[in-house]
Design a protein around this motif. Structure first.
Motif, mmCIF file in Angstrom:
data_model
loop_
_atom_site.group_PDB
_atom_site.id
_atom_site.type_symbol
_atom_site.label_atom_id
_atom_site.label_comp_id
_atom_site.label_asym_id
_atom_site.label_seq_id
_atom_site.Cartn_x
_atom_site.Cartn_y
_atom_site.Cartn_z
ATOM 1 N N ARG A 124 -12.929 -0.049 6.312
ATOM 2 C CA ARG A 124 -13.457 -0.601 5.054
ATOM 3 C C ARG A 124 -13.960 0.513 4.139
ATOM 4 N N VAL A 125 -14.618 1.504 4.721
ATOM 5 C CA VAL A 125 -15.121 2.629 3.921
ATOM 6 C C VAL A 125 -13.963 3.377 3.267
ATOM 7 N N ILE A 126 -12.897 3.617 4.016
ATOM 8 C CA ILE A 126 -11.733 4.313 3.461
ATOM 9 C C ILE A 126 -11.140 3.509 2.312
ATOM 10 N N GLY A 127 -11.026 2.206 2.501
ATOM 11 C CA GLY A 127 -10.507 1.357 1.432
ATOM 12 C C GLY A 127 -11.375 1.395 0.197
ATOM 13 N N LEU A 128 -12.694 1.412 0.393
ATOM 14 C CA LEU A 128 -13.618 1.446 -0.740
ATOM 15 C C LEU A 128 -13.533 2.788 -1.468
ATOM 16 N N VAL A 129 -13.473 3.885 -0.719
ATOM 17 C CA VAL A 129 -13.368 5.207 -1.337
ATOM 18 C C VAL A 129 -12.077 5.314 -2.144
ATOM 19 N N TRP A 130 -10.991 4.792 -1.581
ATOM 20 C CA TRP A 130 -9.739 4.838 -2.336
ATOM 21 C C TRP A 130 -9.844 3.995 -3.611
ATOM 22 N N ALA A 131 -10.334 2.765 -3.489
ATOM 23 C CA ALA A 131 -10.381 1.859 -4.638
ATOM 24 C C ALA A 131 -11.272 2.405 -5.753
ATOM 25 N N LEU A 132 -12.452 2.900 -5.401
ATOM 26 C CA LEU A 132 -13.357 3.435 -6.420
ATOM 27 C C LEU A 132 -12.742 4.647 -7.118
ATOM 28 N N GLY A 133 -12.125 5.511 -6.337
ATOM 29 C CA GLY A 133 -11.503 6.689 -6.925
ATOM 30 C C GLY A 133 -10.330 6.341 -7.812
ATOM 31 N N PHE A 134 -9.438 5.517 -7.304
ATOM 32 C CA PHE A 134 -8.234 5.180 -8.065
ATOM 33 C C PHE A 134 -8.585 4.451 -9.362
ATOM 34 N N LEU A 135 -9.423 3.427 -9.262
ATOM 35 C CA LEU A 135 -9.787 2.667 -10.451
ATOM 36 C C LEU A 135 -10.596 3.500 -11.424
ATOM 37 N N GLY A 136 -11.434 4.397 -10.907
ATOM 38 C CA GLY A 136 -12.225 5.247 -11.772
ATOM 39 C C GLY A 136 -11.362 6.220 -12.569
ATOM 40 N N PHE A 137 -10.436 6.895 -11.888
ATOM 41 C CA PHE A 137 -9.544 7.824 -12.590
ATOM 42 C C PHE A 137 -8.607 7.078 -13.539
ATOM 43 N N LEU A 138 -8.192 5.871 -13.136
ATOM 44 C CA LEU A 138 -7.305 5.080 -13.996
ATOM 45 C C LEU A 138 -8.038 4.650 -15.267
ATOM 46 N N ALA A 139 -9.267 4.181 -15.119
ATOM 47 C CA ALA A 139 -10.034 3.733 -16.282
ATOM 48 C C ALA A 139 -10.352 4.899 -17.216
ATOM 49 N N ALA A 140 -10.576 6.075 -16.656
ATOM 50 C CA ALA A 140 -10.885 7.257 -17.463
ATOM 51 C C ALA A 140 -9.630 7.930 -18.005
ATOM 52 N N ARG A 141 -8.482 7.395 -17.649
ATOM 53 C CA ARG A 141 -7.198 7.961 -18.080
ATOM 54 C C ARG A 141 -7.087 9.442 -17.707
ATOM 55 N N GLN A 142 -7.491 9.726 -16.485
ATOM 56 C CA GLN A 142 -7.468 11.114 -16.002
ATOM 57 C C GLN A 142 -6.389 11.343 -14.946
ATOM 58 N N ILE A 143 -5.542 10.355 -14.718
ATOM 59 C CA ILE A 143 -4.463 10.521 -13.750
ATOM 60 C C ILE A 143 -3.323 11.289 -14.413
ATOM 61 N N PRO A 144 -2.848 12.373 -13.804
ATOM 62 C CA PRO A 144 -1.759 13.149 -14.407
ATOM 63 C C PRO A 144 -0.506 12.300 -14.582
ATOM 64 N N ALA A 145 0.326 12.676 -15.524
ATOM 65 C CA ALA A 145 1.569 11.951 -15.785
ATOM 66 C C ALA A 145 2.426 11.906 -14.524
ATOM 67 N N GLY A 146 2.916 10.722 -14.210
ATOM 68 C CA GLY A 146 3.774 10.544 -13.048
ATOM 69 C C GLY A 146 3.051 10.354 -11.734
ATOM 70 N N TRP A 147 1.720 10.321 -11.760
ATOM 71 C CA TRP A 147 0.963 10.254 -10.511
ATOM 72 C C TRP A 147 0.348 8.886 -10.226
ATOM 73 N N THR A 148 0.427 7.953 -11.115
ATOM 74 C CA THR A 148 -0.208 6.651 -10.879
ATOM 75 C C THR A 148 0.389 5.967 -9.654
ATOM 76 N N GLY A 149 1.703 5.909 -9.582
ATOM 77 C CA GLY A 149 2.357 5.287 -8.437
ATOM 78 C C GLY A 149 2.062 6.012 -7.141
ATOM 79 N N ARG A 150 2.028 7.342 -7.206
ATOM 80 C CA ARG A 150 1.730 8.125 -6.006
ATOM 81 C C ARG A 150 0.330 7.821 -5.475
ATOM 82 N N LEU A 151 -0.629 7.742 -6.368
ATOM 83 C CA LEU A 151 -2.009 7.503 -5.939
ATOM 84 C C LEU A 151 -2.243 6.054 -5.533
ATOM 85 N N LEU A 152 -1.402 5.151 -6.026
ATOM 86 C CA LEU A 152 -1.499 3.756 -5.623
ATOM 87 C C LEU A 152 -0.981 3.557 -4.197
ATOM 88 N N LEU A 153 0.010 4.369 -3.809
ATOM 89 C CA LEU A 153 0.674 4.188 -2.512
ATOM 90 C C LEU A 153 -0.276 4.243 -1.314
#
Length: 383
Positions: A124-153
């Motif tokens: 559960r902790v791993i899932g939470l760390v991933w979700a907070l990080g992914f959604l945070g970088f996505l909302a801040a538009r800080q994910i490099p081009a072409g990396w959204t799908g990679r980080l979602l995987l």
């Protein structure tokens, strides 16, 4: 920018100098590469801990102590004597308790319960760390081009891993079927998926450690044959990890404790005793351990071939990476032999599993450097 100038105009010291423009490859593509890389490194470390805790959960026979899958409410452990009695009553209804653990008192049950609860909680902790990080970088538009799908995987695979974990546990939560442990096939899938997640995280960390421009330039110097050997070694090591899970799932590591022979002969006795014959390759402890041993020998030979080829790389870091792989592989073989000779005590068995993680990571790094070598001086090239 200054206006147009005559070609006959005298240039003086006061003339403004043109400034160099940076390359355009990384412009608009960088994002928060360092921060994302740090986040992925945290996830990588957590998955390594998860593999270790999962191994200890199996080695202590704790995996069936929680007989229900409650992804949300299961995060809260029993808080009262009545709650503990209720959990213990559920455990006493399954075959593992009826056949193997009737001696247990509540205090004994609590010990195995905490191992399994900790394993699930870490997930559960791993899932939470991933979700907070992914959604945070996505909302801040800080994910490099072409990396959204990679980080979602990794998040998607992590969710699948939770389902596979319960699918594995459910195979051992039985009544009247005589099952005292989880199915070894499902254990192999569960462990294999953990290494797949670890592999993606490790590869992404390596990629984000260098700029897009650097990667594009390095790719021109790709050592294709060495990269192919690294890929083959990675797949072979993954197969050996799956075979190790089959060994662990049926406690095959304790079936024969002599080495290099098994029961005084090359092929273990009663290697094909089960019917139909194919079951022996997955469920006969002697034959399963023999397959794991032989596969280990073949992996060592393959590793020597890759190492010898890696020694002739034109890049110092690549040569060092393959040296590290060979050192870890040799250590893993020695620890594997010790695991057999001492009948797989948990202290040695968990070291064997953790070295597999180290070896897997080093193979990924050597493969990466074959594809994206770091340039070195000509004087560093081996003669």
């Amino acid at each position: 920018m200054s206006g147009k100038r005559s070609i006959f105009e005298e240039v003086t010291e006061d003339t403004p100098k043109a400034t160099a423009q940076p390359g355009l490859i990384d412009r608009g593509r960088g994002g928060a590469r360092r921060a994302i890389r740090a986040w992925l490194m945290v996830l990588f470390a957590l998955v390594v801990v998860m593999i270790a805790v999962g191994g200890l959960t199996r080695l202590t026979d704790s995996g069936l102590s929680i007989t229900e899958w409650r992804p949300v409410t299961g995060a809260i452990p029993p808080t009262s004597a009545a709650d503990w009695e209720a959990e213990f009553d559920k455990y006493r209804q399954i075959d593992q308790w009826r056949i193997q653990n009737q001696w247990m008192e509540l205090a004994d049950f609590k010990e195995i319960y905490w191992w399994e609860w900790g394993h699930r909680q870490l997930g559960r902790v791993i899932g939470l760390v991933w979700a907070l990080g992914f959604l945070g970088f996505l909302a801040a538009r800080q994910i490099p081009a072409g990396w959204t799908g990679r980080l979602l995987l990794p998040g998607l695979l992590g969710g699948l891993q939770g389902a596979v974990g319960w699918w594995m546990v459910a195979s051992g939560v039985t009544q009247g079927e005589g099952m005292t442990s989880v199915a070894s096939y499902r254990l192999a899938v569960h462990l294999g998926l953990a290494f797949v997640i670890l592999g993606f995280l490790g590869w992404y960390v390596l990629l984000l450690g260098r700029t897009e421009r650097d990667l594009m330039q390095a790719r021109r110097a790709k050592e294709a044959k060495l990269f192919s050997l690294g890929t083959g070694l990675m797949h072979f090591a993954f197969l050996q990890i799956l075979l190790g899970a089959l060994v662990a799932g049926i406690d095959a590591g304790r079936s024969f404790t002599d080495w290099p022979l098994m029961g005084g002969q090359i092929l273990p006795p009663d290697a094909l005793i089960l019917e139909p014959a194919w079951r022996n390759f997955f469920e006969n402890p002697g034959l399963v351990q023999w397959i794991h041993r032989v596969s280990g020998y073949l992996l060592l030979i393959f590793g020597i071939v890759a190492w010898m080829r890696g020694r002739h790389s034109a890049h110092a870091r690549t040569r060092f990476a393959f040296n590290a792989v060979f050192a870890a592989l040799s250590l893993q073989i020695l620890v594997g032999i010790a695991t057999v000779i001492y009948a797989a005590p948990w202290q040695v068995a968990i070291v064997h599993q953790l070295i597999a993680v180290l070896l897997w990571s080093l193979i990924l790094r050597a493969r990466f450097l074959s594809a994206y070598p770091v340039s070195t001086s000509l004087r560093d090239v081996p003669k």
